[in-house]
Design a protein around this motif. Structure first.
Motif, PDB file in Angstrom:
ATOM      1  N   VAL A  29      10.030   9.593 -11.363  1.00 43.12           N
ATOM      2  CA  VAL A  29       9.373   9.485 -10.058  1.00 43.12           C
ATOM      3  C   VAL A  29       9.740   8.147  -9.421  1.00 43.12           C
ATOM      4  CG1 VAL A  29       7.429  10.964 -10.669  1.00 43.12           C
ATOM      5  CG2 VAL A  29       7.249   8.529 -11.039  1.00 43.12           C
ATOM      6  N   PRO A  30       9.668   8.049  -8.093  1.00 38.71           N
ATOM      7  CA  PRO A  30       9.940   6.766  -7.447  1.00 38.71           C
ATOM      8  C   PRO A  30       8.837   5.755  -7.736  1.00 38.71           C
ATOM      9  CG  PRO A  30       9.337   8.411  -5.818  1.00 38.71           C
ATOM     10  CD  PRO A  30       9.444   9.114  -7.130  1.00 38.71           C
ATOM     11  N   VAL A  31       9.158   4.505  -7.565  1.00 38.37           N
ATOM     12  CA  VAL A  31       8.197   3.423  -7.819  1.00 38.37           C
ATOM     13  C   VAL A  31       7.140   3.427  -6.723  1.00 38.37           C
ATOM     14  CG1 VAL A  31       7.962   0.930  -8.068  1.00 38.37           C
ATOM     15  CG2 VAL A  31       9.992   2.074  -8.953  1.00 38.37           C
ATOM     16  N   PRO A  32       5.847   3.329  -7.071  1.00 35.27           N
ATOM     17  CA  PRO A  32       4.801   3.306  -6.042  1.00 35.27           C
ATOM     18  C   PRO A  32       4.843   2.019  -5.227  1.00 35.27           C
ATOM     19  CG  PRO A  32       3.840   2.963  -8.209  1.00 35.27           C
ATOM     20  CD  PRO A  32       5.292   3.270  -8.421  1.00 35.27           C
ATOM     21  N   PRO A  33       4.149   1.995  -4.099  1.00 36.85           N
ATOM     22  CA  PRO A  33       4.099   0.769  -3.298  1.00 36.85           C
ATOM     23  C   PRO A  33       3.418  -0.356  -4.070  1.00 36.85           C
ATOM     24  CG  PRO A  33       3.003   2.601  -2.170  1.00 36.85           C
ATOM     25  CD  PRO A  33       3.433   3.082  -3.492  1.00 36.85           C
ATOM     26  N   PRO A  34       3.566  -1.587  -3.624  1.00 39.34           N
ATOM     27  CA  PRO A  34       2.906  -2.700  -4.320  1.00 39.34           C
ATOM     28  C   PRO A  34       1.388  -2.520  -4.345  1.00 39.34           C
ATOM     29  CG  PRO A  34       4.452  -3.511  -2.676  1.00 39.34           C
ATOM     30  CD  PRO A  34       4.374  -2.038  -2.509  1.00 39.34           C
ATOM     31  N   ALA A  35       0.757  -3.107  -5.347  1.00 42.81           N
ATOM     32  CA  ALA A  35      -0.687  -2.952  -5.536  1.00 42.81           C
ATOM     33  C   ALA A  35      -1.485  -3.476  -4.351  1.00 42.81           C
ATOM     34  CB  ALA A  35      -1.119  -3.665  -6.818  1.00 42.81           C
ATOM     35  N   GLU A  83      -1.396   4.369   4.521  1.00 41.61           N
ATOM     36  CA  GLU A  83      -0.403   5.364   4.924  1.00 41.61           C
ATOM     37  C   GLU A  83       0.810   5.336   4.008  1.00 41.61           C
ATOM     38  OE1 GLU A  83       0.676   5.158   9.017  1.00 41.61           O
ATOM     39  OE2 GLU A  83      -1.410   5.189   9.687  1.00 41.61           O
ATOM     40  N   SER A  84       1.228   4.134   3.603  1.00 43.38           N
ATOM     41  CA  SER A  84       2.399   4.057   2.716  1.00 43.38           C
ATOM     42  C   SER A  84       2.091   4.681   1.352  1.00 43.38           C
ATOM     43  CB  SER A  84       2.848   2.605   2.555  1.00 43.38           C
ATOM     44  OG  SER A  84       1.831   1.834   1.961  1.00 43.38           O
ATOM     45  N   TYR A  85       0.857   4.531   0.893  1.00 42.44           N
ATOM     46  CA  TYR A  85       0.459   5.134  -0.381  1.00 42.44           C
ATOM     47  C   TYR A  85       0.424   6.662  -0.263  1.00 42.44           C
ATOM     48  CZ  TYR A  85      -2.345   5.855  -4.629  1.00 42.44           C
ATOM     49  OH  TYR A  85      -2.804   6.263  -5.846  1.00 42.44           O
ATOM     50  N   GLU A  86      -0.120   7.187   0.832  1.00 49.07           N
ATOM     51  CA  GLU A  86      -0.158   8.635   1.045  1.00 49.07           C
ATOM     52  C   GLU A  86       1.256   9.208   1.154  1.00 49.07           C
ATOM     53  OE1 GLU A  86      -2.409  11.004   1.043  1.00 49.07           O
ATOM     54  OE2 GLU A  86      -4.143   9.708   0.739  1.00 49.07           O
TER      55      GLU A  86
END
Length: 169
Positions: free
Chosen positions: A62-68, A83-86
């Motif tokens: 899977v791609p790397v999630p956005p920064p915490a 929005e970036s997380y969604e």
């Protein structure tokens, strides 16, 4: 004992029903919908009703999630997903489902091999988005955190997840 109905029902057509609630009231017209074929009954609910087979061990990328720091944004009602997380959840879910993984029906262990970069510097911040992704794709039960979580650095530009049944002690 019978109770008189407060309205009369006329059915002049097979797909339309006209209901008159009381004398002098305006008639209501109700359109009926076509019956759909029901899903086959398996007698199972939740993950056990999934058509995907149960697996002992699953490995996916899977791609790397956005920064915490940008996973959640504050609002007057509390923290909500950004929005970036969604967007990441949607894209990662599509990518994960394309790999056609099985499902884990019990407690599980999650092993992550992550690339060494600024986003993966905090392994603790990786757990929550990955568990939400796995629950959204119905690989694990919603709300069930891993019994064992381990993360290491490795090669590649994306995360390699290994989900396996955790042996009950």
């Amino acid at each position: 004992m019978t109770f008189p109905a407060p309205f009369r029902v006329f059915s002049p057509f097979s797909s339309t029903t006209i209901i008159v609630p009381r004398a002098g009231a305006r008639p209501l017209r109700v359109e009926t919908v076509k019956a759909r074929a029901a899903a086959p009954k398996t007698g199972s609910f939740g993950l056990s009703a999934e058509p995907r087979p149960a697996a002992q061990k699953i490995t996916v990328r899977v791609p790397v999630p956005p920064p915490a720091s940008v996973l959640y944004v504050p609002t007057p009602k509390g923290l909500v997903r950004s929005e970036s997380y969604e967007e990441w959840l949607d894209q990662a879910a599509r990518r994960l489902n394309a790999q056609k993984p099985g499902r884990i029906g019990a407690i599980y262990a999650l092993d992550v091999i992550a690339p060494r970069n600024a986003r993966t510097r905090q392994f603790g911040a990786l757990e929550r988005p990955l568990v939400e992704l796995l629950a959204r794709c119905r690989i694990v039960r919603r709300g069930l955190p891993p019994e064992k979580f381990s993360a290491t650095y490795g090669a590649g530009a994306e995360l390699a997840l290994t989900i396996s049944n955790f042996p009950a002690a």
